[in-house]
Design an enzyme around this catalytic site. Structure first.
Site, PDB file in Angstrom:
ATOM      1  N   GLN A  95       7.511  11.195  11.774  1.00  0.00           N
ATOM      2  CA  GLN A  95       7.961  10.165  12.915  1.00  0.00           C
ATOM      3  C   GLN A  95       8.120  10.591  14.199  1.00  0.00           C
ATOM      4  O   GLN A  95       7.844  10.299  15.309  1.00  0.00           O
ATOM      5  CB  GLN A  95       8.828   8.756  12.218  1.00  0.00           C
ATOM      6  CG  GLN A  95       8.622   8.167  11.053  1.00  0.00           C
ATOM      7  CD  GLN A  95       7.310   6.735  11.836  1.00  0.00           C
ATOM      8  OE1 GLN A  95       7.155   6.665  13.066  1.00  0.00           O
ATOM      9  NE2 GLN A  95       6.409   6.158  10.689  1.00  0.00           N
ATOM     10  N   ASP A 122       1.006  -1.011   0.011  1.00  0.00           N
ATOM     11  CA  ASP A 122       0.007  -0.244  -0.023  1.00  0.00           C
ATOM     12  C   ASP A 122       0.615   1.268   0.010  1.00  0.00           C
ATOM     13  O   ASP A 122       0.948   2.439   0.963  1.00  0.00           O
ATOM     14  CB  ASP A 122      -0.901   0.045   1.353  1.00  0.00           C
ATOM     15  CG  ASP A 122      -0.247   0.133   2.687  1.00  0.00           C
ATOM     16  OD1 ASP A 122       1.271  -0.707   2.463  1.00  0.00           O
ATOM     17  OD2 ASP A 122      -0.944   0.781   3.865  1.00  0.00           O
TER      18      ASP A 122
HETATM   19  C1  BDR Z   1       3.023  -0.052   9.085  1.00  0.00           C
HETATM   20  O1  BDR Z   1       2.556   0.869   8.166  1.00  0.00           O
HETATM   21  C2  BDR Z   1       2.390   1.557   6.995  1.00  0.00           C
HETATM   22  O2  BDR Z   1       2.159   2.645   7.162  1.00  0.00           O
HETATM   23  C3  BDR Z   1       3.597   1.363   6.712  1.00  0.00           C
HETATM   24  O3  BDR Z   1       3.825   0.846   5.380  1.00  0.00           O
HETATM   25  C4  BDR Z   1       3.910  -0.410   7.289  1.00  0.00           C
HETATM   26  O4  BDR Z   1       3.472  -1.338   6.291  1.00  0.00           O
HETATM   27  C5  BDR Z   1       3.942  -0.158   9.904  1.00  0.00           C
HETATM   28  O5  BDR Z   1       3.191  -0.171  10.738  1.00  0.00           O
HETATM   29 CA    CA Z   2       3.017  -0.495   3.952  1.00  0.00          CA
END
Ligand code: BDR
Ligand code: CA
Length: 317
Positions: free
Chosen positions: A225, A11
């Protein structure tokens, strides 16, 4: 040794993009499928195509399910911005997804590469769950499913649930109960395995097209983050589930049982992994002991893993 055949169900997503780049260079990437998750299916599909085009990766991309099996969508992930891949100037793709639905494509690839194909699920597991319902022989055909998802410690979207599992817990349940050999690389290792500011600067300084775009994307992702979780790395969650097929020494596992919590006031979407090291299930007070179904990641050589990934990105023009 022959490269592992791998299909990436994703995704995109910043870390998904890096997983695609890694798999295309270091493994035998047979195709990419997209699913709802970090953003709408429309956007994750566009982002996936844009990444393939940017890096000149010539593999088919099939779009899949646009919503979870049995709940409403949890909405887009703020970490990845409005488009699902904010932070860089990436050209809109000219390519289109293939006409085959992701569920049919997964089945076709598993049949074509019987006993050999690894399916990497690095988004919600809706496509794989649907494929398992539609073609039960997948259980014999797929070599292994590698999951970026879950955690044996903290969650991210809730205190105990990780985003990919929480986005479609019923789908994850179908995958975890399928009997197919599983590898779960969860947040407990992936949240501390990421690009720091120095890594981003190094990619940017290379002046290479792909590395520069990745550096810009990661600068955005790192900032999110930092403000969201106080992390000082942009976690490369997804590539952590792919790297083991190139270098198995970078992640350590416990072979144990892992199940998906579907109910609970606070615990829906949690991955319940047995770390008790049980010696005798007959002993008093031991409950819910079930056979090991999963290699659960417990530790990683994060710096070496990230250096390998950066080295790979820098190989692109
Ligand atoms: C997962 O959630 C998504 O936001 C990232 O792509 C990863 O697959 C981490 O929790
Ligand atoms: Ca992901």
């Amino acid at each position: 040794m022959a490269k592992t055949k791998i299909l990436i169900d994703c995704d995109p997503g910043h870390d998904d993009a890096v997983a695609i780049l890694f798999a295309a260079r270091r493994l035998d990437l047979v195709g990419v499928t997209t699913v709802h998750g970090n953003n709408t299916l429309e956007n994750t599909t566009r982002n996936g195509l844009a990444v393939l085009e940017l890096a000149g990766i010539d593999v088919p991309l099939a779009a899949g399910c646009d919503e979870p099996l049995a709940q409403r969508s949890v909405g887009i992930a703020a970490m990845h911005g409005k488009s699902g891949l904010d932070g860089a100037d990436i050209k809109p793709p000219k390519r289109r997804p293939i006409d085959t639905h992701a569920v049919d494509f997964i089945i076709a690839m598993a049949e074509k590469h019987k006993g050999e194909l690894v399916v990497a699920t690095i988004g919600p597991e809706t496509n794989i769950a649907m494929a398992l319902r539609r073609e039960p022989r997948l259980k014999q055909w797929i070599r292994e499913i590698t999951v970026m998802g879950g955690s044996i410690t903290t969650g991210n979207v809730t205190p105990v649930a990780e985003f990919n599992i929480f986005c479609d817990p019923e789908a994850a349940w179908a995958v975890f109960e399928s009997g197919i050999p599983l590898r779960m690389v969860g947040l407990n290792v992936t949240r501390r395995t990421g690009f720091d500011q120095g890594d981003i600067d190094r990619m940017k300084a290379s002046g290479k097209k792909v590395a520069t775009v990745i550096a810009d994307l990661m600068a955005f992702y790192l900032e999110r983050q930092r403000t969201g979780y106080g992390l000082n790395v942009a976690p490369m969650h997804d590539v952590c589930a792919v790297v083991p097929y190139f270098d198995a020494s970078l992640i350590e596992y416990l072979h144990t049982s892992a199940h998906i919590e579907l109910t609970g006031t606070y615990s829906r979407g949690m991955t319940v992994c047995d770390q008790r090291n049980l010696k005798s299930v007959a002993a008093t007070n031991m409950r819910n002991a079930t056979p090991a179904n999963c290699l659960v990641a417990v530790d990683a050589k994060s710096r070496a893993l990230i250096d390998l990934v950066i080295g790979t990105i820098l190989e692109y023009a």
